[in-house]
Motif scaffolding. Structure first.
Motif, PDB file in Angstrom:
ATOM      1  N   ILE A 122       0.771  -1.301   0.142  1.00 25.09           N
ATOM      2  CA  ILE A 122      -0.070   0.074   0.018  1.00 25.09           C
ATOM      3  C   ILE A 122       0.996   1.226  -0.122  1.00 25.09           C
ATOM      4  O   ILE A 122       0.737   2.187  -0.728  1.00 25.09           O
ATOM      5  N   TYR A 123       2.021   1.290   0.730  1.00 26.04           N
ATOM      6  CA  TYR A 123       2.810   2.450   0.804  1.00 26.04           C
ATOM      7  C   TYR A 123       3.407   2.539  -0.636  1.00 26.04           C
ATOM      8  O   TYR A 123       3.463   3.471  -1.053  1.00 26.04           O
TER       9      TYR A 123
ATOM     10  N   LEU B 145       1.018   4.098  -2.899  1.00 25.49           N
ATOM     11  CA  LEU B 145       1.052   5.671  -2.793  1.00 25.49           C
ATOM     12  C   LEU B 145       2.245   6.522  -2.964  1.00 25.49           C
ATOM     13  O   LEU B 145       1.888   7.381  -3.942  1.00 25.49           O
TER      14      LEU B 145
ATOM     15  N   LEU C 169       1.291   9.316  -6.061  1.00 29.39           N
ATOM     16  CA  LEU C 169       1.143  10.720  -5.630  1.00 29.39           C
ATOM     17  C   LEU C 169       2.335  11.479  -6.209  1.00 29.39           C
ATOM     18  O   LEU C 169       3.385  10.745  -6.661  1.00 29.39           O
TER      19      LEU C 169
ATOM     20  N   LYS D 266       5.192  14.839  -2.352  1.00 24.14           N
ATOM     21  CA  LYS D 266       4.329  14.654  -1.305  1.00 24.14           C
ATOM     22  C   LYS D 266       4.995  13.555  -0.313  1.00 24.14           C
ATOM     23  O   LYS D 266       4.965  13.952   0.915  1.00 24.14           O
ATOM     24  N   ILE D 267       5.136  12.361  -0.855  1.00 28.47           N
ATOM     25  CA  ILE D 267       5.813  11.450   0.159  1.00 28.47           C
ATOM     26  C   ILE D 267       7.136  11.350   0.237  1.00 28.47           C
ATOM     27  O   ILE D 267       7.910  11.684   0.875  1.00 28.47           O
TER      28      ILE D 267
ATOM     29  N   ASP E 201      10.170   1.525  -3.668  1.00 28.02           N
ATOM     30  CA  ASP E 201       9.125   2.503  -4.000  1.00 28.02           C
ATOM     31  C   ASP E 201       9.787   3.382  -5.213  1.00 28.02           C
ATOM     32  O   ASP E 201       9.177   3.535  -6.320  1.00 28.02           O
TER      33      ASP E 201
END
Length: 492
Positions: free
Chosen positions: A167-168, A171, A175, A179-180, A345
């Motif tokens: 899920i991370y 995102l 995004l 943001k992250i 990621d």
């Protein structure tokens, strides 16, 4: 200790000398006409301050590489210092810097598109598939590892943590980059630097002896099966040169506010990674004196790792907890959990950008990002359910092979630039010589390694020399042909 100090000084000096030299010959100027402004989309093309892009780039290219790879590479002995230093200065940092500059010149183009411009359409198509598969593999393995560690620490099942990490990833991939990634990565980047500085302090202040380079001997217990050439150059990638880095540079090329930031963000981040790798290699060589009564620290390192299935994370935990106490335990946790997650990621994000570039799908719309990400994450999740240990075994070689393609691409780029802009001065040799060297290393590993084809040493080396010669001649012919035809020259 003196070898370590000299190598550390050379790396720091190189940023201010060789880095500036590369900046000059690449024609980098204080030009604010950058993709983050001309191509702004609020998702991937977003201006960010230099300190932030530097820390994000550092964490993008580092992850666990300059720690785990350096520790495993330290088993070869002090010769690893030479590869980390010379490789970092003249290969890795040059590779990352010029790849980033080329991406800047081509509106933040992803690596396969850059390779295609300078090595041809067929190579581009191969690299599109190769790079995407490699990025998804990186993302998948960096879901599994942290999920397993977190499960053992918390009592929650591995599957639960796998879903949380996934899920991370979704995102962070979907995004906008500010943001992250833009908010979390700088924190982890600073932590990575602080961990290395803490170990450096311990090496100087504690009762440790870092071996000096007195010969090019191989200190591995099973040296015959793991020769320095080519195996050490494959084992130590991050910290010296890594093809994965060139897939990450376009992300930051889309976030720079002017072109002069290139040296600090691309060359500087790689030099910083080399320093981190040098520190961890030194720590591994010095720490294991007295292990199970063994007085030779290098022998102790080899035996300790063999007893723990060559698990570098065990070595990180042992070194940090022993030398840095509770802080070390926290930093070790950060290293074995947060660092791989942040590599995973950005691997998925790079994969999205690569696919978007070759399908020419704009990424401003969330739906367009979902069209790419849904199948990509589905494949990544399926990979986590498979036993792909054998496939992952080839990742190190594939990573360095990707660096070979990048090196030849920037060689063609620099050849064209030097002939058009710099009166034919042979500055392209700064790329060609590393390209030839790494081509030999990768073909030699392919032919001689027992986990690859496994020919005899003599036959494998002969075939590697022949293959390297042929590849060099083919690229040289292409360089001249492309220059004569003014092939795809855009604002060089």
């Amino acid at each position: 200790m003196i070898t370590f100090i000299i190598c550390l000084a050379l790396l720091i000096t190189a940023y201010f000398t060789y880095g500036r030299f590369l900046e000059k010959i690449c024609g980098v100027t204080q030009d604010a006409n950058v993709p983050s402004k001309t191509m702004y989309d609020g998702v991937d093309y977003i201006p960010m301050p230099r300190w932030k892009t530097f820390l994000i780039q550092l964490l993008n290219i580092a992850g666990l590489g300059p720690i785990f790879g350096a520790i495993l590479g330290a088993t070869y002995g002090p010769v690893a210092f030479i590869w980390i230093t010379l490789g970092g200065i003249f290969m890795g940092a040059m590779h990352d810097f010029i790849a980033g500059v080329i991406s800047l010149h081509h509106n933040g183009a992803s690596l396969p598109e850059i390779i295609g411009r300078y090595l041809g359409i067929t190579t581009k198509q191969v690299m599109r598939v190769f790079a995407v598969v490699m990025m998804i593999m990186v993302g998948a393995v960096f879901m599994l590892g942290p999920a397993g560690i977190l499960a053992s620490m918390t009592g929650w099942s591995k599957e639960v943590w796998l879903y949380i990490v996934l899920i991370y990833y979704i995102l962070a991939t979907l995004l906008p980059i500010d943001k992250i990634i833009g908010n979390i990565y700088p924190i982890f980047g600073i932590a990575l630097i602080c961990m290395a500085l803490g170990i450096l302090y311990v090496l100087f202040a504690g009762d440790y002896t870092i071996p000096n380079l007195t010969s090019l001997s191989n200190f591995k217990t099973d040296a015959a099966n793991f020769p320095i050439i080519p195996t050490m150059f494959i084992t130590i990638a991050c910290g010296a040169i890594s093809g994965f880095h060139a897939t990450q540079s376009p992300m930051m090329a889309r976030c720079l506010t002017n072109r002069k930031e290139s040296r600090s963000v691309f060359y500087g981040a790689m030099i910083s990674e080399s320093i981190i790798a040098l520190i961890w290699a030194a720590a591994a060589m010095a720490f294991f004196k007295g292990y199970n009564g063994i007085e030779d620290s290098l022998k102790g390192l080899n035996i300790a790792l063999a007893e723990h299935q060559n698990d570098a994370s065990w070595a990180v935990n042992t070194i940090t907890k022993t030398t840095l106490g509770k802080l070390g335990a926290l930093l070790a946790l950060l290293g074995v959990v947060a660092a791989p997650i942040t590599s995973g990621d950005t691997a998925f994000r790079s994969s999205r950008l690569i696919v978007a570039d070759f399908l020419k799908i704009g990424q401003k719309s969330i739906l367009n990002r979902l069209y790419i990400c849904v199948p990509m994450f589905a494949i990544g999740y399926i990979i986590t359910l498979l036993n792909y240990d054998i496939l992952w075994r080839y990742f190190a070689w594939a990573n360095q092979t990707l660096a070979v393609f990048t090196l030849w691409s920037i060689t063609v780029y620099m050849y064209i630039r030097c002939n058009r802009v710099m009166n034919g001065r042979p500055y392209w040799l700064i790329c060609a010589l590393p390209a030839i060297f790494m081509t030999f290393i990768c073909t030699d590993f392919l032919f001689t390694s027992k986990q690859m084809i496994g020919f005899s040493r003599q036959l494998g080396t002969l075939l590697s020399a022949i293959a390297t010669t042929i590849i060099t001649i083919v690229v040289a012919i292409k360089m001249r042909a492309d220059y004569k035809k003014q092939f795809l020259i855009q604002k060089l």
